[in-house]
Design a protein around this motif. Sequence first.
Motif, PDB file in Angstrom:
ATOM      1  N   LEU A   1      -4.146 -23.547  19.763  1.00  0.00           N
ATOM      2  CA  LEU A   1      -2.998 -23.021  19.017  1.00  0.00           C
ATOM      3  C   LEU A   1      -3.201 -21.536  18.726  1.00  0.00           C
ATOM      4  O   LEU A   1      -2.307 -20.708  18.920  1.00  0.00           O
ATOM      5  CB  LEU A   1      -2.831 -23.798  17.701  1.00  0.00           C
ATOM      6  CG  LEU A   1      -1.785 -23.232  16.737  1.00  0.00           C
ATOM      7  CD1 LEU A   1      -0.375 -23.425  17.286  1.00  0.00           C
ATOM      8  CD2 LEU A   1      -1.911 -23.876  15.354  1.00  0.00           C
ATOM      9  N   ASP A   2      -4.405 -21.211  18.270  1.00  0.00           N
ATOM     10  CA  ASP A   2      -4.730 -19.817  17.968  1.00  0.00           C
ATOM     11  C   ASP A   2      -4.587 -18.971  19.246  1.00  0.00           C
ATOM     12  O   ASP A   2      -4.015 -17.868  19.211  1.00  0.00           O
ATOM     13  CB  ASP A   2      -6.161 -19.762  17.425  1.00  0.00           C
ATOM     14  CG  ASP A   2      -6.390 -18.498  16.594  1.00  0.00           C
ATOM     15  OD1 ASP A   2      -5.398 -17.828  16.235  1.00  0.00           O
ATOM     16  OD2 ASP A   2      -7.556 -18.181  16.321  1.00  0.00           O
ATOM     17  N   ASN A   3      -5.074 -19.494  20.348  1.00  0.00           N
ATOM     18  CA  ASN A   3      -4.966 -18.759  21.617  1.00  0.00           C
ATOM     19  C   ASN A   3      -3.504 -18.525  21.990  1.00  0.00           C
ATOM     20  O   ASN A   3      -3.144 -17.447  22.476  1.00  0.00           O
ATOM     21  CB  ASN A   3      -5.650 -19.535  22.756  1.00  0.00           C
ATOM     22  CG  ASN A   3      -7.165 -19.573  22.592  1.00  0.00           C
ATOM     23  OD1 ASN A   3      -7.736 -18.864  21.750  1.00  0.00           O
ATOM     24  ND2 ASN A   3      -7.822 -20.413  23.372  1.00  0.00           N
ATOM     25  N   PHE A   4      -2.675 -19.542  21.780  1.00  0.00           N
ATOM     26  CA  PHE A   4      -1.248 -19.370  22.084  1.00  0.00           C
ATOM     27  C   PHE A   4      -0.662 -18.244  21.231  1.00  0.00           C
ATOM     28  O   PHE A   4       0.060 -17.378  21.728  1.00  0.00           O
ATOM     29  CB  PHE A   4      -0.459 -20.673  21.844  1.00  0.00           C
ATOM     30  CG  PHE A   4       1.006 -20.409  21.651  1.00  0.00           C
ATOM     31  CD1 PHE A   4       1.787 -19.985  22.723  1.00  0.00           C
ATOM     32  CD2 PHE A   4       1.603 -20.524  20.398  1.00  0.00           C
ATOM     33  CE1 PHE A   4       3.137 -19.690  22.541  1.00  0.00           C
ATOM     34  CE2 PHE A   4       2.946 -20.220  20.211  1.00  0.00           C
ATOM     35  CZ  PHE A   4       3.715 -19.805  21.286  1.00  0.00           C
ATOM     36  N   MET A   5      -0.988 -18.248  19.949  1.00  0.00           N
ATOM     37  CA  MET A   5      -0.412 -17.219  19.077  1.00  0.00           C
ATOM     38  C   MET A   5      -0.907 -15.826  19.476  1.00  0.00           C
ATOM     39  O   MET A   5      -0.142 -14.851  19.464  1.00  0.00           O
ATOM     40  CB  MET A   5      -0.702 -17.549  17.605  1.00  0.00           C
ATOM     41  CG  MET A   5       0.046 -18.805  17.131  1.00  0.00           C
ATOM     42  SD  MET A   5       0.018 -19.099  15.324  1.00  0.00           S
ATOM     43  CE  MET A   5      -1.679 -19.634  15.074  1.00  0.00           C
ATOM     44  N   GLU A   6      -2.171 -15.736  19.871  1.00  0.00           N
ATOM     45  CA  GLU A   6      -2.702 -14.448  20.343  1.00  0.00           C
ATOM     46  C   GLU A   6      -1.988 -13.993  21.618  1.00  0.00           C
ATOM     47  O   GLU A   6      -1.674 -12.817  21.792  1.00  0.00           O
ATOM     48  CB  GLU A   6      -4.211 -14.568  20.628  1.00  0.00           C
ATOM     49  CG  GLU A   6      -5.072 -14.522  19.384  1.00  0.00           C
ATOM     50  CD  GLU A   6      -4.986 -13.164  18.665  1.00  0.00           C
ATOM     51  OE1 GLU A   6      -4.922 -12.122  19.341  1.00  0.00           O
ATOM     52  OE2 GLU A   6      -4.967 -13.169  17.421  1.00  0.00           O
TER      53      GLU A   6
ATOM     54  N   ASP B   1      -5.189 -26.886  27.266  1.00  0.00           N
ATOM     55  CA  ASP B   1      -6.403 -26.239  27.799  1.00  0.00           C
ATOM     56  C   ASP B   1      -7.661 -26.861  27.193  1.00  0.00           C
ATOM     57  O   ASP B   1      -8.099 -26.481  26.105  1.00  0.00           O
ATOM     58  CB  ASP B   1      -6.325 -24.740  27.465  1.00  0.00           C
ATOM     59  CG  ASP B   1      -7.582 -24.008  27.898  1.00  0.00           C
ATOM     60  OD1 ASP B   1      -8.448 -24.623  28.552  1.00  0.00           O
ATOM     61  OD2 ASP B   1      -7.694 -22.811  27.585  1.00  0.00           O
ATOM     62  N   GLU B   2      -8.249 -27.783  27.930  1.00  0.00           N
ATOM     63  CA  GLU B   2      -9.358 -28.561  27.370  1.00  0.00           C
ATOM     64  C   GLU B   2     -10.642 -27.759  27.218  1.00  0.00           C
ATOM     65  O   GLU B   2     -11.644 -28.275  26.689  1.00  0.00           O
ATOM     66  CB  GLU B   2      -9.571 -29.841  28.186  1.00  0.00           C
ATOM     67  CG  GLU B   2      -8.292 -30.689  28.247  1.00  0.00           C
ATOM     68  CD  GLU B   2      -8.555 -32.183  28.301  1.00  0.00           C
ATOM     69  OE1 GLU B   2      -9.649 -32.573  28.760  1.00  0.00           O
ATOM     70  OE2 GLU B   2      -7.652 -32.948  27.879  1.00  0.00           O
ATOM     71  N   ALA B   3     -10.629 -26.522  27.666  1.00  0.00           N
ATOM     72  CA  ALA B   3     -11.818 -25.683  27.479  1.00  0.00           C
ATOM     73  C   ALA B   3     -11.994 -25.307  26.002  1.00  0.00           C
ATOM     74  O   ALA B   3     -13.044 -24.805  25.607  1.00  0.00           O
ATOM     75  CB  ALA B   3     -11.713 -24.428  28.337  1.00  0.00           C
ATOM     76  N   HIS B   4     -10.935 -25.528  25.204  1.00  0.00           N
ATOM     77  CA  HIS B   4     -11.019 -25.145  23.794  1.00  0.00           C
ATOM     78  C   HIS B   4     -10.633 -26.313  22.891  1.00  0.00           C
ATOM     79  O   HIS B   4      -9.935 -27.237  23.315  1.00  0.00           O
ATOM     80  CB  HIS B   4     -10.083 -23.965  23.507  1.00  0.00           C
ATOM     81  CG  HIS B   4     -10.425 -22.752  24.307  1.00  0.00           C
ATOM     82  ND1 HIS B   4     -11.447 -21.898  23.987  1.00  0.00           N
ATOM     83  CD2 HIS B   4      -9.889 -22.255  25.454  1.00  0.00           C
ATOM     84  CE1 HIS B   4     -11.532 -20.934  24.887  1.00  0.00           C
ATOM     85  NE2 HIS B   4     -10.595 -21.128  25.791  1.00  0.00           N
ATOM     86  N   SER B   5     -11.047 -26.246  21.645  1.00  0.00           N
ATOM     87  CA  SER B   5     -10.653 -27.274  20.677  1.00  0.00           C
ATOM     88  C   SER B   5      -9.154 -27.126  20.411  1.00  0.00           C
ATOM     89  O   SER B   5      -8.596 -26.033  20.580  1.00  0.00           O
ATOM     90  CB  SER B   5     -11.445 -27.103  19.376  1.00  0.00           C
ATOM     91  OG  SER B   5     -10.814 -26.116  18.569  1.00  0.00           O
ATOM     92  N   PRO B   6      -8.481 -28.201  19.996  1.00  0.00           N
ATOM     93  CA  PRO B   6      -7.022 -28.139  19.807  1.00  0.00           C
ATOM     94  C   PRO B   6      -6.553 -26.988  18.911  1.00  0.00           C
ATOM     95  O   PRO B   6      -5.595 -26.292  19.254  1.00  0.00           O
ATOM     96  CB  PRO B   6      -6.693 -29.505  19.204  1.00  0.00           C
ATOM     97  CG  PRO B   6      -7.759 -30.413  19.741  1.00  0.00           C
ATOM     98  CD  PRO B   6      -8.987 -29.583  19.820  1.00  0.00           C
ATOM     99  N   LEU B   7      -7.221 -26.749  17.782  1.00  0.00           N
ATOM    100  CA  LEU B   7      -6.765 -25.653  16.914  1.00  0.00           C
ATOM    101  C   LEU B   7      -7.022 -24.293  17.545  1.00  0.00           C
ATOM    102  O   LEU B   7      -6.257 -23.349  17.352  1.00  0.00           O
ATOM    103  CB  LEU B   7      -7.430 -25.720  15.536  1.00  0.00           C
ATOM    104  CG  LEU B   7      -6.722 -26.557  14.484  1.00  0.00           C
ATOM    105  CD1 LEU B   7      -7.093 -26.095  13.088  1.00  0.00           C
ATOM    106  CD2 LEU B   7      -5.211 -26.529  14.644  1.00  0.00           C
TER     107      LEU B   7
END
Lengths: 212, 212
Positions: A102-107, A93-99
């Motif tokens: 990752l945080d979004n996935f965990m959420e 998801d290029e709308a967000h920085s890579p880290l």
Amino acid sequence: MDTSDALIPRRRGRPRRDRGPYEDTRNTLVWTGVAILTEKGFSAVGLDEILRAARVPKGSFYHYFDSKDEFGAVLIDAYADYFSRILDQHFLDEAHSPLQRLDNFMEYAKAGMARFEFRRGCLVGNLGQEMGVLPERFRDQIRRVFLDWQARAARCFLAAQEAGEIRREHDCRHLAEFFFTSWEGAVLRAKLERNSAPLETFAKIFLLVLRS
Amino acid sequence: MDTSDALIPRRRGRPRRDRGPYEDTRNTLVWTGVAILTEKGFSAVGLDEILRAARVPKGSFYHYFDSKDEFGAVLIDAYADYFSRILDQHFLDEAHSPLQRLDNFMEYAKAGMARFEFRRGCLVGNLGQEMGVLPERFRDQIRRVFLDWQARAARCFLAAQEAGEIRREHDCRHLAEFFFTSWEGAVLRAKLERNSAPLETFAKIFLLVLRS
């Protein structure tokens, strides 16, 4: 790591009218099986329980699958495929920085577990834990799933490293292995505790690791 | 996380002649049960398998235990107690610096898994993963075991912090929770892979975390 999507046969780009009753019944069996196995694993669940939940007679089951073991192998593939799409959805998801991805996935995964009151975890983690009593053919299949997920995470970590979010010294492939290994432990613990605290502690410290 | 000790009734400081046949049979059942459950978990194992391995007739079993569930609760306690001694043996070993003690524990656990060709993992981790199909009474029991182990690790981490081996900014209780949560994931993965690589990657990165 399960979300309600897992219960719904995937219809994206494929309208219902294009699919015969064959595929519907088979899909119902597969996604009902996935839902039950994310909660209970493989060995403690009888076919009868899955058939009752799916409202499919036993005769139909054997029309699609030779055995519970073959069904299990199909469920692993279905879950792996479903989950790799979830990973891509976040990690690419290029709308967000890579880290942040990752945080979004965990959420997202945390919200998915909360939706089922932390009863459902990861099908592949459950079956991995049960390998001591499962058919040996599952071992390589499950290993390959982890390697695939790790490769997706490693690409995201590499992008984070290029963006300066992860220290140069880190080996992103090792970090990705560490991530999924530990994440499965956190999912297990969240199921045990019936709350999100283990996922939160994990996320907090893991992000600290990456940044330090 | 199992070692061959788990198979041998603990006799330390208690010579054999002091113990009647009662305690021997009961101990045999308990340590045979522990060994089998570290490999296969609880729900996939029938009492018959344990009785055959222990060479104890079913009638004797019911002399000591009311049910498989009660037996399971005794096994959790026995394993927890055994394992907390292993932790103390390492975490309180003043011959080494606190972080070296942690490293020694991980090496010891790795050697224990290797001895059984990575077939046996952690009884408490296995049962935690199975909670979806286990008696609810096990949940609190397993949670308390993790809290106890974490408290022992946290004390070692605090000592490491005082010795300047862990950065001041770290919260040692959170680190201890992260450690056991993730460690269980690594044990699971080592069983799946049938080798020590997941434990090694975990140890390497976790020690890096603590030091950074």
